[in-house]
Design an enzyme around this catalytic site. Structure first.
Site, short mmCIF file in Angstrom:
data_model
loop_
_atom_site.label_atom_id
_atom_site.label_comp_id
_atom_site.label_asym_id
_atom_site.label_seq_id
_atom_site.Cartn_x
_atom_site.Cartn_y
_atom_site.Cartn_z
N LYS A 1 1.41 25.15 74.94
CA LYS A 1 1.31 24.23 73.67
C LYS A 1 0.98 22.87 74.02
O LYS A 1 0.96 22.35 75.62
CB LYS A 1 2.90 23.82 73.38
CG LYS A 1 3.65 24.92 72.45
CD LYS A 1 5.02 24.61 71.86
CE LYS A 1 5.42 25.60 71.38
NZ LYS A 1 5.11 25.69 70.06
N ARG B 1 9.78 35.72 67.60
CA ARG B 1 9.77 37.04 66.80
C ARG B 1 10.01 38.34 67.71
O ARG B 1 10.57 39.28 67.48
CB ARG B 1 8.64 37.28 66.03
CG ARG B 1 7.14 37.19 66.55
CD ARG B 1 6.01 36.91 65.51
NE ARG B 1 6.13 35.48 65.49
CZ ARG B 1 5.20 34.86 64.66
NH1 ARG B 1 4.08 35.48 64.19
NH2 ARG B 1 5.27 33.60 64.44
#
Ligand code: BES
Ligand code: MN
Ligand code: ZN
Length: 511
Positions: free
Chosen positions: A278, A352
């Site tokens: 990120k 996820r």
């Protein structure tokens, strides 16, 4: 925090400050305050008639009483227009007043419970207590010099003027206190740094919680995860030296025939993005990527006291997402617990992967419903902003209940679709499924991904990326973690009713 609910006359209450909420444009002194008004020479009626105090939502006024009555001060707080009444406004107003008292460094105060037209006093008491406890919360763990104002208040009381309601109000206060303190517990874990609140730390916290209650706690460590094949959890954990922990918490209802609700929370203790690193700006916030998991901790803390009549299982995959030389690489294929293979296109879509394993693990409890809660996607924040969590699910009755619970406690959710067209976007050429969709609808494709691991049970997924924290102080949540999810989950669990069989088996929404 010590909270005393007591019967008594407000003018006789020895306290630093007595808090009272007033609706907007009220001209006459309400009966609850009449004695205080008279004994102080009509000071309150004067203020109201001169419109010095208007009762606008969260407007406050502190009035010294110069020893004419026992409370040293009266704090008026505005509730807004009566027509716009909501329990959240009560929460906000009493939160604002409590914080005002906190800044004045008083050690204790009293809140006066009023009988508002058509409003249940028990529900009003609940909102008042929640507002007070949640607003007084302050995260001080890392401060070497504690601000006086944040440590002074040790107790407060709720004053009831009608003996007939004392017992029921007491029960309501106790419930509200349990739940609010659980929210604060959740906030603490979310606010902690990623290097402190590691997967091992969370596992120990879970054990500690179990030790103090009759909650059962099981921790699956790396060898266990390898044995059962939790490829999602293990895959994400590969890039970090912190070993993954899969936390299982269980509450057994006293009744043998009780139904089972499984609640799952994303416990990503720090999300650097992995090799798909990120950007630096805002990466610090990713210490809160375990807010879903922390909400499960909070819910269990409350459950251990409230002992609901339904079995509750909490599953929290705890993992750190880091980019070392062993880390998952874009293009890698992993095999999840369900046996499905996943092409990892983006290592930053890691939540996820660990939730997929938890959803598969949920199956062994033959759940009557499963709710997962996760800081899953930035795109959910783009879609809904910060005032609603995204909701997805395969069962309209469960979705309806979650929505109602959310509205009731003001942790609101908004539904987004899981249509087939979105499912198309996560097809992979070489594996069963890939972990990201296209450029748009990222929160939906993430939920579709989870949907693929949902067996035939009613399921709701909550994306709390926009609601797990606030960037500035609000009336009852200071900057930082909100503890979202705890109140909603408790609300849902405490009012649990069997979900009718119709549609229970539907795997996909709309099918
Ligand atoms: N933990 C983040 C999502 C997030 C973003 C939570 C902002 C809270 C605030 C999640 O793991 C993530 O990185 N999601 C990516 C997915 C993308 C790579 C498909 C995102 O939303 O950008
Ligand atoms: Mn991520
Ligand atoms: Zn994440």
């Amino acid at each position: 925090m010590k909270i005393v609910t007591k019967f008594g006359a407000p003018e006789m209450e020895s306290t630093e400050a007595l808090v009272f909420g007033l609706f907007e444009n009220v001209k006459n002194v309400p009966p609850e305050l009449e004695s205080c008004n008279q004994s102080t020479g009509g000071i309150i009626s004067h203020l109201l008639q001169n419109r010095d105090f208007r009762g606008k939502l969260n407007e406050t006024m502190m009035i010294p009483t110069y020893q004419k009555i026992s409370p040293k001060r009266i704090v008026l707080v505005g509730l807004g227009k009566f027509e716009d009444f909501s329990f959240d406004k009560i929460r906000q107003a009493y939160g604002t007043a409590s914080r005002l008292i906190q800044t004045k460094q008083f050690t204790s105060f009293s809140l006066l419970l009023c009988k508002w037209k058509d409003v249940s006093v028990e529900d009003a008491a609940r909102s008042i207590i929640e507002g007070a406890i949640l607003s007084l919360y302050h995260f001080t763990m890392y401060k070497t010099v504690k601000k006086e104002e944040n440590t002074k208040i040790k107790s407060f009381s709720l004053l009831v003027q009608d003996k007939a309601i004392l017992t029921s109000v007491k029960a309501s206060v106790k419930n509200a206190q349990t739940v609010s303190e659980a929210v604060c517990f959740t906030r603490d874990i979310v606010n902690m740094s990623g290097s402190d609140a590691t997967p091992s730390y969370l596992a120990n916290k879970a054990k500690e919680l179990a030790r103090k209650s009759d909650i059962k706690c099981t921790i699956l460590s790396k060898p266990d995860l390898i044995k059962i094949g939790m490829g999602g959890v293990l895959g994400v954990a590969r890039g970090s030296t912190e070993p993954p922990k899969f936390v299982v918490l269980e509450h057994k209802a006293s009744k043998q025939t009780a139904e089972t609700v499984v609640i799952i929370g994303k416990g990503l203790t720090f999300d650097s993005g992995g090799l798909c690193l990120k950007p630096g700006k805002g990466m610090d916030l990713m210490k809160g990527d375990m807010a879903g998991g922390a909400a499960i901790f909070g819910a269990f803390m409350a459950i251990s006291n409230l002992k609901p009549a339904v079995n509750v299982v909490g599953l929290i995959p705890c993992v750190e997402n880091m980019p070392n030389d062993k880390a998952l690489k874009p293009g890698d294929i992993i095999k999840c617990l369900s046996g499905k293979t996943v092409e990892v296109i983006n290592t930053d879509a890691e939540g996820r992967l660990i939730l997929a394993d938890a959803l598969s693990y949920a199956k062994r409890y033959k759940p009557d419903a499963v709710v997962d809660i996760a800081t899953l996607t930035g795109s959910c924040v783009v879609a809904l902003g910060t005032f609603a969590s995204g909701m997805f699910g395969n069962n309209s009755e469960l979705k309806k209940r979650v929505k109602e619970a959310g509205e009731n406690c003001y942790e609101r959710v908004w539904e987004l679709p899981l249509w087939d067209e979105y499912h198309e976007l996560i097809k992979s050429h070489i594996a069963d499924i890939k972990n990201i969709g296209g450029k748009y609808g990222g929160s939906i494709t993430a939920a579709c991904f989870l949907n693929k691991f949902v067996e035939a049970f009613p399921w709701v997924h909550l994306d709390i990326a926009g609601t797990f924290m606030v960037e500035k102080d609000t009336p009852y949540a200071r900057i930082g973690a909100t503890g979202v999810g705890v109140r909603l989950l408790i609300q849902l669990i405490q009012n649990w009713k069997t979900i009718p069989d119709v549609g229970k088996k539907s795997k996909k929404q709309g099918k």
